[in-house]
Enzyme design. Sequence first.
Site, short mmCIF file in Angstrom:
data_model
loop_
_atom_site.label_atom_id
_atom_site.label_comp_id
_atom_site.label_asym_id
_atom_site.label_seq_id
_atom_site.Cartn_x
_atom_site.Cartn_y
_atom_site.Cartn_z
N PHE A 9 6.81 -4.74 -2.95
CA PHE A 9 5.30 -4.35 -2.97
C PHE A 9 5.37 -2.83 -2.42
O PHE A 9 5.59 -2.26 -1.57
CB PHE A 9 4.43 -5.13 -1.81
CG PHE A 9 3.10 -4.72 -2.18
CD1 PHE A 9 2.11 -5.15 -2.96
CD2 PHE A 9 2.66 -3.92 -1.07
CE1 PHE A 9 0.91 -4.67 -2.87
CE2 PHE A 9 0.92 -3.49 -1.02
CZ PHE A 9 0.34 -3.85 -2.00
N LYS A 60 0.97 2.54 7.53
CA LYS A 60 0.24 1.42 8.40
C LYS A 60 0.14 1.69 9.82
O LYS A 60 -0.83 2.23 10.40
CB LYS A 60 0.84 0.25 8.08
CG LYS A 60 0.80 -0.20 6.70
CD LYS A 60 1.06 -1.98 6.51
CE LYS A 60 0.34 -2.46 5.39
NZ LYS A 60 1.15 -2.40 4.22
N ASP A 73 10.73 2.42 1.42
CA ASP A 73 9.37 2.17 1.66
C ASP A 73 9.09 1.56 2.89
O ASP A 73 9.34 0.42 3.15
CB ASP A 73 8.73 1.12 0.69
CG ASP A 73 7.14 1.09 0.83
OD1 ASP A 73 6.71 1.50 1.92
OD2 ASP A 73 6.57 0.62 -0.06
C1 LIG Z 1 0.82 -2.09 2.77
C2 LIG Z 1 1.94 -1.43 1.95
C3 LIG Z 1 1.88 -0.54 1.03
C4 LIG Z 1 0.32 0.11 0.40
O1 LIG Z 1 -0.07 0.61 1.82
P1 LIG Z 1 -1.74 1.00 1.39
O2 LIG Z 1 -2.06 1.84 2.83
O3 LIG Z 1 -2.43 -0.23 1.45
O4 LIG Z 1 -1.82 1.80 0.20
C5 LIG Z 1 2.81 0.06 0.26
N1 LIG Z 1 4.13 -0.56 0.73
C6 LIG Z 1 4.37 -1.41 1.59
C7 LIG Z 1 5.73 -1.92 2.04
C8 LIG Z 1 3.39 -1.79 2.22
O5 LIG Z 1 3.62 -2.94 3.20
#
Ligand SMILES: *Cc1c(COP(=O)(O)O)cnc(C)c1O
Length: 383
Positions: A124, A237, A208
């Site tokens: 994701f 986050k 990520d």
């Molecule tokens: C939540 C998340 C995203 C997206 O972040 P947003 O601030 O909602 O755009 C991308 N990568 C990972 C691993 C995530 O957990």
Amino acid sequence: MNNYARLPVAFARGAGSKLWDTEGREYLDFTSGIAVTNLGHAHPKVTAALQEQAGMLLHTSNLYEIPLQEQVAGKLAELSGLPKAFFCNSGAEANEAAIKLARRYSQLKHGAEKFEILTLHDSFHGRTLATVTATCKPKFQEGFAPLMPGFTYVEKELGKIEAAIGAHTCAILVEPVQGEGGVLPLGAEFLQGLRELCDAKGILLLFDEVQTGIGRTGQMFGFQSAGVLPDIITLAKGLGNGVPVGAMLAKEEVAAAFTPGTHGSTFGGNPLAMAAALAVLTAIEEEELLSHAVQMGEELQGRLQRLIEKYPFIIGVRGQGLLQGLVFDRPVAPLVSKCLDHGLLVLSAGEHTLRLLPPLIVTSAELHLGVTLLEEAIKETSA
Ligand SMILES: *Cc1c(COP(=O)(O)O)cnc(C)c1O
């Protein structure tokens, strides 16, 4: 718009691991706003820093120097070993920046044919067009065609990844622990293997860390327990404890591909956001929250392990630090709403995994209470 399936509750106030709804009912928050409020709600140092900054200066723009941004960049560099930073406002935006930087660096170095980015099954990476294309999940992509060209999905197997690297490949993008995909840790050996593979093939390694970063796994960044240094990481986050902040960190040579005018963000790294990020990073250090998160993570995993022994339909627990997944042989959505009835906020990750993300400041007593409430909900949903 109707794009969220919301639970029927609204919160008015929070403090630490607790939330109170508009009727005054108390809840224990084991979601941290999806890995955002890692320091808990209304953390005094974050609140004070924001109040002070709000009275002084919210925003100027990246047309001018922003000393607070340099301070946060310096701190992140020191903590990560990646000396250069770019700031934005969300995880998807940080990943967009990483995709653009990886392509631009590779194209300047090797030519225009280097553009393909490999991503993993169960990944994701966000909801913008490029990041939802990077995300290997058809459900999130339906109705949004045409997707972005230049992304290829690979299985989580080093041999298959090696075979997928071709003349166009410039990078591989992975989450050290796949969060939304079901709390799936890739493991140190696999991440080390990826580093070796990227070095051998001359492609970039992108992590990520939007969910795993900022102490969530018990290290400041998820990659640190694997003993590898990626070329680029993305954060968001937990970085602002609720104030929208995203960041991309990179090695010097890679970051040099961004020259004035190549990329930008209006809000990214503004004084308000940077005051929040600085307060977060300082509090994690001052309150020694990383070692606390390791301890609490072990305790939580132990308590969850005991549930597995008691209930045959719970089949496993996996995760790192305070990012833990409890795996069921059935969908967990009914359990998530039953937990809410019992005053406990939890998340799902995929259909069969219950995801627990208590704040890093969680106490042993709160873990005990949370798992007790969870067990009551489990009994009721299975009865
Ligand atoms: C939540 C998340 C995203 C997206 O972040 P947003 O601030 O909602 O755009 C991308 N990568 C990972 C691993 C995530 O957990």
